[in-house]
Design a protein around this motif. Structure first.
Motif, PDB file in Angstrom:
ATOM      1  N   ASP A   7       0.900 -43.565  31.368  1.00  0.00           N
ATOM      2  CA  ASP A   7      -0.308 -43.410  32.190  1.00  0.00           C
ATOM      3  C   ASP A   7      -0.789 -44.757  32.733  1.00  0.00           C
ATOM      4  O   ASP A   7      -1.198 -44.859  33.892  1.00  0.00           O
ATOM      5  N   ASP A   8      -0.734 -45.790  31.876  1.00  0.00           N
ATOM      6  CA  ASP A   8      -1.157 -47.121  32.326  1.00  0.00           C
ATOM      7  C   ASP A   8      -0.262 -47.621  33.459  1.00  0.00           C
ATOM      8  O   ASP A   8      -0.740 -48.248  34.414  1.00  0.00           O
ATOM      9  N   GLN A   9       1.033 -47.345  33.324  1.00  0.00           N
ATOM     10  CA  GLN A   9       1.964 -47.795  34.357  1.00  0.00           C
ATOM     11  C   GLN A   9       1.738 -47.044  35.662  1.00  0.00           C
ATOM     12  O   GLN A   9       1.847 -47.619  36.751  1.00  0.00           O
ATOM     13  N   ILE A  10       1.394 -45.764  35.560  1.00  0.00           N
ATOM     14  CA  ILE A  10       1.095 -44.990  36.771  1.00  0.00           C
ATOM     15  C   ILE A  10      -0.168 -45.537  37.447  1.00  0.00           C
ATOM     16  O   ILE A  10      -0.246 -45.617  38.675  1.00  0.00           O
ATOM     17  N   MET A  11      -1.133 -45.977  36.617  1.00  0.00           N
ATOM     18  CA  MET A  11      -2.347 -46.577  37.190  1.00  0.00           C
ATOM     19  C   MET A  11      -2.007 -47.834  37.986  1.00  0.00           C
ATOM     20  O   MET A  11      -2.544 -48.059  39.079  1.00  0.00           O
ATOM     21  N   LEU A  12      -1.112 -48.638  37.431  1.00  0.00           N
ATOM     22  CA  LEU A  12      -0.690 -49.860  38.137  1.00  0.00           C
ATOM     23  C   LEU A  12      -0.028 -49.498  39.462  1.00  0.00           C
ATOM     24  O   LEU A  12      -0.308 -50.092  40.512  1.00  0.00           O
ATOM     25  N   LYS A  13       0.846 -48.482  39.394  1.00  0.00           N
ATOM     26  CA  LYS A  13       1.546 -48.031  40.595  1.00  0.00           C
ATOM     27  C   LYS A  13       0.550 -47.550  41.657  1.00  0.00           C
ATOM     28  O   LYS A  13       0.691 -47.864  42.843  1.00  0.00           O
ATOM     29  N   ASP A  14      -0.466 -46.811  41.186  1.00  0.00           N
ATOM     30  CA  ASP A  14      -1.466 -46.278  42.111  1.00  0.00           C
ATOM     31  C   ASP A  14      -2.379 -47.359  42.675  1.00  0.00           C
ATOM     32  O   ASP A  14      -3.092 -47.137  43.651  1.00  0.00           O
ATOM     33  N   MET A  15      -2.373 -48.536  42.013  1.00  0.00           N
ATOM     34  CA  MET A  15      -3.175 -49.642  42.536  1.00  0.00           C
ATOM     35  C   MET A  15      -2.358 -50.463  43.553  1.00  0.00           C
ATOM     36  O   MET A  15      -2.821 -50.733  44.660  1.00  0.00           O
ATOM     37  N   VAL A  16      -1.134 -50.814  43.147  1.00  0.00           N
ATOM     38  CA  VAL A  16      -0.326 -51.716  43.982  1.00  0.00           C
ATOM     39  C   VAL A  16       0.204 -51.001  45.227  1.00  0.00           C
ATOM     40  O   VAL A  16       0.213 -51.578  46.317  1.00  0.00           O
ATOM     41  N   GLY A  17       0.610 -49.747  45.059  1.00  0.00           N
ATOM     42  CA  GLY A  17       1.202 -49.011  46.173  1.00  0.00           C
ATOM     43  C   GLY A  17       0.280 -48.958  47.386  1.00  0.00           C
ATOM     44  O   GLY A  17       0.646 -49.409  48.472  1.00  0.00           O
ATOM     45  N   PRO A  18      -0.934 -48.425  47.223  1.00  0.00           N
ATOM     46  CA  PRO A  18      -1.850 -48.360  48.371  1.00  0.00           C
ATOM     47  C   PRO A  18      -2.245 -49.741  48.896  1.00  0.00           C
ATOM     48  O   PRO A  18      -2.449 -49.915  50.099  1.00  0.00           O
ATOM     49  N   MET A  19      -2.329 -50.735  47.985  1.00  0.00           N
ATOM     50  CA  MET A  19      -2.717 -52.074  48.425  1.00  0.00           C
ATOM     51  C   MET A  19      -1.699 -52.617  49.442  1.00  0.00           C
ATOM     52  O   MET A  19      -2.066 -53.105  50.513  1.00  0.00           O
ATOM     53  N   LEU A  20      -0.409 -52.492  49.108  1.00  0.00           N
ATOM     54  CA  LEU A  20       0.619 -52.990  50.023  1.00  0.00           C
ATOM     55  C   LEU A  20       0.889 -51.996  51.147  1.00  0.00           C
ATOM     56  O   LEU A  20       1.300 -52.371  52.245  1.00  0.00           O
ATOM     57  N   GLY A  21       0.633 -50.722  50.855  1.00  0.00           N
ATOM     58  CA  GLY A  21       0.912 -49.675  51.831  1.00  0.00           C
ATOM     59  C   GLY A  21      -0.070 -49.648  52.985  1.00  0.00           C
ATOM     60  O   GLY A  21       0.228 -49.114  54.054  1.00  0.00           O
ATOM     61  N   GLU A  22      -1.228 -50.255  52.764  1.00  0.00           N
ATOM     62  CA  GLU A  22      -2.256 -50.240  53.802  1.00  0.00           C
ATOM     63  C   GLU A  22      -1.713 -50.842  55.102  1.00  0.00           C
ATOM     64  O   GLU A  22      -1.903 -50.308  56.188  1.00  0.00           O
TER      65      GLU A  22
END
Lengths: 377, 385
Positions: A7-22
């Motif tokens: 779950d913690d790793q998914i949280m990281l993914k959900d933070m970094v993905g949109p940040m770079l995806g913007e």
């Protein structure tokens, strides 16, 4: 440990993905079209520092985030998906792996700046066009209280902007031998070091280095003199697992772009995605990428567990992710048809990035050979 | 499960296996005769095979993750993984090979009535009934739902007439789980999932000789076979749901068939790799073999956590069987002329060649590779058409 993200790793993914995806690949285009000399954004790298990403592998006691290769891989997959140029792989993954083994002096000088995102590292290993770490010939000869380095390095990714170079040099033996290699921490701004920055096909920068008797102190040595092969391999394996993760991102994004195109492009009065010839190829590609993703996560978990078989799994991950991503970009361009050949569409950018990542830290054929050698044949 | 509990459980499992797994059952499987299939008239290659089956069945560990009430071990996913890892570590053979375990059991757990579960599942767990699968017909292969074998409602029983083909081990099976047509006006929605005894009057089987020289499959004929009404699984005319669910499990099983326990390297098993060209092919294969092993581990973990895409078994089946065929091709190439011998003792009666030929069926049975790719394209990638 289950082979999926916590779950913690998914949280990281959900933070970094949109940040770079913007911004996505537009970020790369902006740097490229502006002929940016560095090829990556200092502003974004400083943000990586603020968010604790630059210190992802650095222990909390040393000011880092104290996370592992799985987490580094999550960041790299997002980097791959968005084609974000970043010092992350060379600096925060490969470079930090070596710095962790350095004496207090070298570590204390560089690690805090790396963690905050103000210093970057270049990995100087390759000397020829293909990755052959045992073939290192650059000589480091004892001189006074230290060493003098003479020889050349190539494909030092972001070497022209790196503050610190990790240089693998030969202190004993002959090229081709694993014994006799020593790692050095060499500031880029050293006397006698000529740096030629070259732009690569993916518009990222790499450097060719010429060492003409570059003098370093004895405390520039990281690890053991003549016995650097183990540490060098650990650094390269960290880089290989990281490159595998970035390749999974590159391949995954290429698949997504292509599948979207198959659903929208119409010919012969229907979406081309209805044609079985294309469906089968897309499904095969999906399968290859899923397998590559599993192999990559396995390698990262093995590295984090410091398992004896980690090098095998790293070789598997880099080889498989490379093959799968290469298939993804090739199929991507082909299935896009003519517009796949245009600069306007992103699919070609993914093809270029894949090619660079294939070579970095050894291509699929190199990794398959390593695996075979580790298996005794 | 907390880490410390896992350690305790692992130690218990290790001790139990050490005390209860006979040495003979830790030796690698040499051929089909070493596989225990159970059934009404079981054959055991040695007494230890029966001892091993009985001991594992008594623990519920032939089906470790099934509920205890149905003959299982009641283990959690984490405990099941530990048991399998510990068995693998000592090279313990699977105590029971069973379509009941890998295919029918999961379908009964999902769709069976409580009475059916209590009746059939413990028999499966103990290996008392050997099951076969009646799916394909001469006119219904990839287009399975076009099947024509009929079951007519005769009040107190069903009357079954028709023909199945590719029925695995039908000549050795005790019971069959069978798809039959109960409504000729519908396609998928006219199919019912029926269980019946192969010893019923009107059932005949005829083995099919394959290119490998063996006959693991049969043609199966039904001529006025009477089947009691309570032997329908799920609702009448809703058998296609059960069949699809079961096929998912079959695909998982087939996808894992080529996986040697432990190290998946082909290169390590070859004595003479020969020229550098072949070595490069084997090295590349090994990359795929390791990577697929990781994929299998991930898939099983995701399945247990309820995270796997429902169509993922199709991807696993496709990738696993194609890999297995490739493995056999390379093993033949590395074996050279030795691997061509067909009936010599030296070649273990042509084991290499027969295994190679048999592997070709992997990407056909249980839904061809092309059927799987179509499922992945439509259900996972959501491609149109």
């Amino acid at each position: 440990m289950p082979l999926y993200l916590t779950d913690d790793q998914i949280m990281l993914k959900d933070m970094v993905g949109p940040m770079l995806g913007e911004e996505g690949p537009r970020h790369l285009r902006r740097l490229r079209d502006g002929h940016d000399a560095a090829g990556w954004s200092r502003e974004l790298w400083a943000r990586f520092g603020e968010m604790g990403l630059a210190g992802v592998l650095v222990p909390e006691t040393a000011g880092g985030s104290g996370l592992g290769h799985v987490e580094a891989g999550i960041v790299l997959e997002a980097i791959g998906r968005n084609l974000t140029p970043s010092p992350f792989l060379a600096t925060a993954v490969a470079g930090v792996t070596v710095l962790a083994a350095a004496d207090d002096a070298v570590r204390g000088r560089w690690l805090p700046d790396v963690v905050t995102g103000s210093a970057t590292i270049g990995i100087a290993v390759d000397e020829g066009a293909k990755h052959r770490p045992a073939a290192i010939a650059l000589r480091a000869e004892r001189s006074g209280n230290g060493f003098r380095l003479t020889g050349s390095k190539t494909f030092v990714v972001q070497g022209g902007t790196a503050d610190l170079l990790i240089v693998a040099a030969r202190t004993a033996g002959a090229a081709g031998e694993e014994a006799g290699i020593t790692l050095f921490a060499v500031p880029r701004a050293s006397e006698g070091l000529d740096v030629e920055s070259v732009r690569l096909a993916d518009s990222g920068m790499a450097a060719r280095l010429a060492f003409d008797g570059v003098a370093v102190d004895a405390d520039a040595v990281i690890g053991e003199v003549d016995g650097g092969w183990g540490l060098l391999s650990r650094m390269l394996d960290a880089g290989r697992a990281g490159a595998a993760a970035e390749l999974v991102g590159v391949g995954g994004a290429a698949l997504d772009l292509t599948v979207d195109y198959l659903k929208t492009r119409r010919q012969f009065g229907r979406e081309i995605g209805t044609f079985q010839a294309l469906q089968f190829r897309a499904a095969h590609l999906y399968s290859e990428l899923e397998i590559a993703r599993a192999a990559t996560l396995k390698a990262q978990q093995m590295l984090d567990a410091e398992h004896a078989d980690a090098p095998k799994w790293v070789a598997v991950a880099k080889a498989k992710a490379g093959q799968a991503a290469t298939l993804a970009v090739q199929e991507g361009v082909q299935m896009h048809g003519g517009i796949g050949m245009t600069d306007e569409y992103d699919i070609g950018l993914y093809m270029k990035r894949d090619r660079v990542l294939q070579e970095w830290f050894g291509d699929a054929a190199f990794q398959a050979d390593r695996l075979a050698v580790m298996n005794g044949f | 499960m907390a880490v410390v509990d896992e350690d305790v459980f692992r130690a218990e499992v290790r001790d139990w296996l050490e005390a209860n797994c006979p040495a003979e059952m830790r030796a690698p499987v040499r051929g089909d005769e070493d596989l225990c299939w159970g059934g009404r008239n079981p054959t055991f290659s040695c007494p230890e095979q029966k001892v091993w089956l009985d001991r594992m069945a008594a623990k519920g560990w032939t089906v470790p993750d099934w509920p205890v009430a149905y003959g299982g071990g009641g283990l959690t996913p984490a405990e099941t993984k530990i048991l399998r890892a510990e068995m693998k570590a000592i090279g313990a053979r699977s105590p029971l090979y069973s379509f009941g375990i890998s295919m029918l059991g999961p379908a009964l757990l999902e769709y069976g009535s409580e009475a059916q579960k209590l009746h059939y599942l413990p028999q499966i767990a103990r290996g008392e009934i050997r099951w076969c699968q009646g799916y394909s017909e001469p006119g219904a292969g990839s287009d399975l739902a076009s099947l024509q074998t009929r079951a007519d409602d005769r009040g107190d029983h069903w009357l079954v007439n028709g023909q199945k083909v590719w029925t695995s081990y039908a000549d050795k099976a005790d019971w069959i789980f069978c798809l039959v047509r109960t409504d000729a006006t519908e396609k998928q929605k006219g199919i019912t999932f029926l269980l019946f005894d192969m010893a019923s009057p009107g059932v005949t089987t005829k083995p099919i000789l394959l290119i490998s020289g063996s006959s693991p499959f049969c043609e199966t004929f039904f001529d006025d076979v009477r089947v009691p009404k309570d032997q329908v699984v799920g609702a009448v005319n809703r058998g296609w749901d059960v069949a699809k669910y079961l096929l998912g499990h079959e695909r998982e099983m087939i996808s894992g068939m080529g996986l040697a326990a432990g190290d998946p390297s082909l290169g390590r098993t070859l004595t003479d790799i020969g020229d550098p060209g072949l070595r490069a092919l084997v090295a590349a294969f090994d990359v795929d073999a390791y990577a697929f092993q990781a994929m299998s581990e991930r898939f099983i973990d995701e399945l247990k956590a309820g995270q796997a895409h429902p169509a993922q078994p199709s991807m696993m089946k496709y990738a696993g069987t194609e890999l297995n065929k490739q493995r056999s091709e390379l093993a033949m190439a590395a074996g050279g002329s030795d691997a061509l011998e067909w009936d010599s003792a030296r070649s273990n009666t042509g084991a290499a060649a027969r295994t190679w030929l048999r592997s070709k069926g992997n990407s056909i049975e249980g839904g061809t590779s092309e059927i799987q790719l179509g499922i992945v394209a439509k259900r996972i990638l959501a491609l149109p058409g």
